[in-house]
Design a protein around this motif. Structure first.
Motif, PDB file in Angstrom:
ATOM      1  N   PRO A 133       2.272   3.481   5.147  1.00  0.00           N
ATOM      2  CA  PRO A 133       3.444   4.125   5.751  1.00  0.00           C
ATOM      3  C   PRO A 133       4.749   3.646   5.142  1.00  0.00           C
ATOM      4  CG  PRO A 133       2.522   2.471   7.229  1.00  0.00           C
ATOM      5  CD  PRO A 133       1.566   2.595   6.089  1.00  0.00           C
ATOM      6  N   SER A 134       5.793   4.434   5.324  1.00  0.00           N
ATOM      7  CA  SER A 134       7.122   4.044   4.863  1.00  0.00           C
ATOM      8  C   SER A 134       7.528   2.728   5.520  1.00  0.00           C
ATOM      9  CB  SER A 134       8.143   5.128   5.213  1.00  0.00           C
ATOM     10  OG  SER A 134       7.848   6.332   4.547  1.00  0.00           O
ATOM     11  N   HIS A 189       7.841   3.318  -3.965  1.00  0.00           N
ATOM     12  CA  HIS A 189       7.760   4.534  -3.152  1.00  0.00           C
ATOM     13  C   HIS A 189       6.314   4.795  -2.737  1.00  0.00           C
ATOM     14  CE1 HIS A 189      11.854   5.641  -4.715  1.00  0.00           C
ATOM     15  NE2 HIS A 189      11.416   4.891  -5.709  1.00  0.00           N
ATOM     16  N   GLY A 190       6.141   5.695  -1.782  1.00  0.00           N
ATOM     17  CA  GLY A 190       4.828   5.922  -1.195  1.00  0.00           C
ATOM     18  C   GLY A 190       3.743   6.343  -2.170  1.00  0.00           C
ATOM     19  N   PHE A 191       4.019   7.348  -3.011  1.00  0.00           N
ATOM     20  CA  PHE A 191       2.997   7.808  -3.950  1.00  0.00           C
ATOM     21  C   PHE A 191       2.867   6.846  -5.126  1.00  0.00           C
ATOM     22  CE2 PHE A 191       1.541  11.013  -7.268  1.00  0.00           C
ATOM     23  CZ  PHE A 191       0.234  11.023  -6.810  1.00  0.00           C
ATOM     24  N   ALA A 192       3.997   6.325  -5.583  1.00  0.00           N
ATOM     25  CA  ALA A 192       3.981   5.388  -6.698  1.00  0.00           C
ATOM     26  C   ALA A 192       3.182   4.135  -6.372  1.00  0.00           C
ATOM     27  CB  ALA A 192       5.414   5.014  -7.081  1.00  0.00           C
ATOM     28  N   MET A 193       3.173   3.729  -5.105  1.00  0.00           N
ATOM     29  CA  MET A 193       2.467   2.516  -4.713  1.00  0.00           C
ATOM     30  C   MET A 193       0.993   2.554  -5.099  1.00  0.00           C
ATOM     31  SD  MET A 193       1.263   0.998  -1.113  1.00  0.00           S
ATOM     32  CE  MET A 193      -0.139   2.048  -1.372  1.00  0.00           C
ATOM     33  N   THR A 194       0.376   3.731  -5.050  1.00  0.00           N
ATOM     34  CA  THR A 194      -1.033   3.861  -5.436  1.00  0.00           C
ATOM     35  C   THR A 194      -1.269   3.274  -6.821  1.00  0.00           C
ATOM     36  OG1 THR A 194      -1.743   5.708  -4.059  1.00  0.00           O
ATOM     37  CG2 THR A 194      -2.729   5.578  -6.236  1.00  0.00           C
ATOM     38  N   HIS A 216       9.627   1.815   0.531  1.00  0.00           N
ATOM     39  CA  HIS A 216      10.937   1.891   1.187  1.00  0.00           C
ATOM     40  C   HIS A 216      10.839   2.607   2.529  1.00  0.00           C
ATOM     41  CE1 HIS A 216      11.808   6.196   0.732  1.00  0.00           C
ATOM     42  NE2 HIS A 216      11.183   6.119  -0.428  1.00  0.00           N
ATOM     43  N   PRO A 217      11.667   2.221   3.496  1.00  0.00           N
ATOM     44  CA  PRO A 217      11.653   2.878   4.804  1.00  0.00           C
ATOM     45  C   PRO A 217      12.391   4.214   4.803  1.00  0.00           C
ATOM     46  CG  PRO A 217      13.257   1.101   4.784  1.00  0.00           C
ATOM     47  CD  PRO A 217      12.564   1.062   3.445  1.00  0.00           C
ATOM     48  N   GLU A 218      12.633   4.734   5.993  1.00  0.00           N
ATOM     49  CA  GLU A 218      13.167   6.090   6.153  1.00  0.00           C
ATOM     50  C   GLU A 218      14.440   6.320   5.348  1.00  0.00           C
ATOM     51  OE1 GLU A 218      13.443   8.485  10.103  1.00  0.00           O
ATOM     52  OE2 GLU A 218      15.450   7.618   9.740  1.00  0.00           O
ATOM     53  N   ALA A 219      14.425   7.420   4.588  1.00  0.00           N
ATOM     54  CA  ALA A 219      15.581   7.822   3.778  1.00  0.00           C
ATOM     55  C   ALA A 219      16.023   9.221   4.200  1.00  0.00           C
ATOM     56  CB  ALA A 219      15.220   7.793   2.296  1.00  0.00           C
ATOM     57  N   THR A 220      17.192   9.618   3.726  1.00  0.00           N
ATOM     58  CA  THR A 220      17.756  10.897   4.159  1.00  0.00           C
ATOM     59  C   THR A 220      16.884  12.078   3.781  1.00  0.00           C
ATOM     60  OG1 THR A 220      19.123  10.896   2.146  1.00  0.00           O
ATOM     61  CG2 THR A 220      20.130  10.062   4.170  1.00  0.00           C
ATOM     62  N   ARG A 236      11.001   2.443 -14.184  1.00  0.00           N
ATOM     63  CA  ARG A 236       9.573   2.765 -14.279  1.00  0.00           C
ATOM     64  C   ARG A 236       8.866   2.670 -12.930  1.00  0.00           C
ATOM     65  NH1 ARG A 236       7.994  -1.265 -19.025  1.00  0.00           N
ATOM     66  NH2 ARG A 236       9.242  -2.575 -17.626  1.00  0.00           N
ATOM     67  N   LEU A 237       9.492   2.028 -11.947  1.00  0.00           N
ATOM     68  CA  LEU A 237       8.905   1.908 -10.610  1.00  0.00           C
ATOM     69  C   LEU A 237       9.331   3.048  -9.691  1.00  0.00           C
ATOM     70  CD1 LEU A 237       9.336  -1.945 -10.122  1.00  0.00           C
ATOM     71  CD2 LEU A 237       7.198  -0.723 -10.589  1.00  0.00           C
ATOM     72  N   ARG A 238      10.002   4.050 -10.252  1.00  0.00           N
ATOM     73  CA  ARG A 238      10.413   5.201  -9.443  1.00  0.00           C
ATOM     74  C   ARG A 238       9.212   6.001  -8.920  1.00  0.00           C
ATOM     75  NH1 ARG A 238      15.386   8.492 -12.302  1.00  0.00           N
ATOM     76  NH2 ARG A 238      16.951   6.797 -12.266  1.00  0.00           N
ATOM     77  N   GLU A 239       9.507   6.816  -7.925  1.00  0.00           N
ATOM     78  CA  GLU A 239       8.534   7.782  -7.428  1.00  0.00           C
ATOM     79  C   GLU A 239       8.252   8.816  -8.522  1.00  0.00           C
ATOM     80  OE1 GLU A 239       6.029   8.479  -5.923  1.00  0.00           O
ATOM     81  OE2 GLU A 239       6.663   8.637  -3.827  1.00  0.00           O
ATOM     82  N   LYS A 240       7.182   9.558  -8.353  1.00  0.00           N
ATOM     83  CA  LYS A 240       6.880  10.672  -9.244  1.00  0.00           C
ATOM     84  C   LYS A 240       8.042  11.654  -9.250  1.00  0.00           C
ATOM     85  CE  LYS A 240       3.507  14.432  -9.771  1.00  0.00           C
ATOM     86  NZ  LYS A 240       4.509  15.518  -9.775  1.00  0.00           N
ATOM     87  N   SER A 241       8.411  12.132 -10.432  1.00  0.00           N
ATOM     88  CA  SER A 241       9.444  13.152 -10.522  1.00  0.00           C
ATOM     89  C   SER A 241       8.839  14.521 -10.196  1.00  0.00           C
ATOM     90  CB  SER A 241      10.048  13.195 -11.920  1.00  0.00           C
ATOM     91  OG  SER A 241      10.895  14.324 -12.054  1.00  0.00           O
TER      92      SER A 241
END
Length: 213
Positions: free
Chosen positions: A180-181, A153-158, A9-13, A83-88
């Protein structure tokens, strides 16, 4: 030939506010929304219009907004999967990044890394993150659809990529794929040998014309 397009995902708040993301439900910024439109346009150009396509996404708002832009361009309803969320990051989610940095316990260079306790109450281990993403990927790849988009998300993509290439979870303690995002990673499987490759990692050329403000 099967192709999977993995979107970060691109830039978030939480990026501009310098707070911890993870499961904190930040939304896309104005720049992120424009980037999501560029991602959608790029995917529409990459995916043949006469083929079936599926769009899967983390259910967090920033990824859902991205997936909705992609789904509109491809004329398909996204499938949302927690389940595709970023790491908590547990209690650190939504707090200033410096708060996490002061308390974070990095993994050892040698030893137990997947189940390492990072010192943050409620945070997932790397193993827990990998297990849920691998489970989601098994179901996604069970589909015969030749063109699939996964918004994450960035880390989850790995771990999306690690699952794609069939890396055993226990061997994923050192793995890292950087993108990159707002980038698109292209994964390809040939029809003869059924070998899986990482064809393009973190392509962000579609963002070059997106204004920052």
């Amino acid at each position: 030939m099967r192709k999977v397009y993995v979107v970060t995902h691109p830039e978030a708040t939480h990026h501009v506010d310098r707070v911890v993301g993870g499961w904190f439900d930040s939304r896309l910024t104005a720049a992120g929304t424009r980037a999501a439109a560029a991602i959608a346009e790029s995917l529409r150009a990459r995916i043949p219009g006469d083929t079936d396509v599926q769009v899967y996404s983390s259910d967090l708002l920033r990824t859902a907004q991205t997936a909705e832009a992609v789904g509109e361009a491809l004329r398909v309803a996204p499938i949302f999967d927690a389940r595709l969320r970023e790491k908590s990051y547990g209690e650190a989610g939504g707090r200033p990044q410096e708060w996490l940095d002061r308390r974070f316990v990095p993994p050892p260079a040698v030893g137990e890394r997947l189940r390492h306790d990072e010192g943050i109450t409620g945070a997932e281990t790397k193993m827990a993150l990998a297990q849920r993403i691998y489970a989601a990927m098994r179901e996604i790849l069970d589909s015969p659809c030749e063109h699939q988009v996964i918004v994450t998300h960035g880390f989850a993509m790995t771990f999306v990529v690690a699952a794609w290439i069939g890396m055993p979870i226990e061997s994923a303690d050192y793995v890292a794929f950087r993108a990159p995002s707002g980038s698109i990673t292209v994964l390809t499987e040939d029809d003869f040998f059924h070998n899986r490759e990482v064809s393009i990692l973190g392509d962000a050329r579609h963002l070059e014309a997106v204004p920052a403000t």
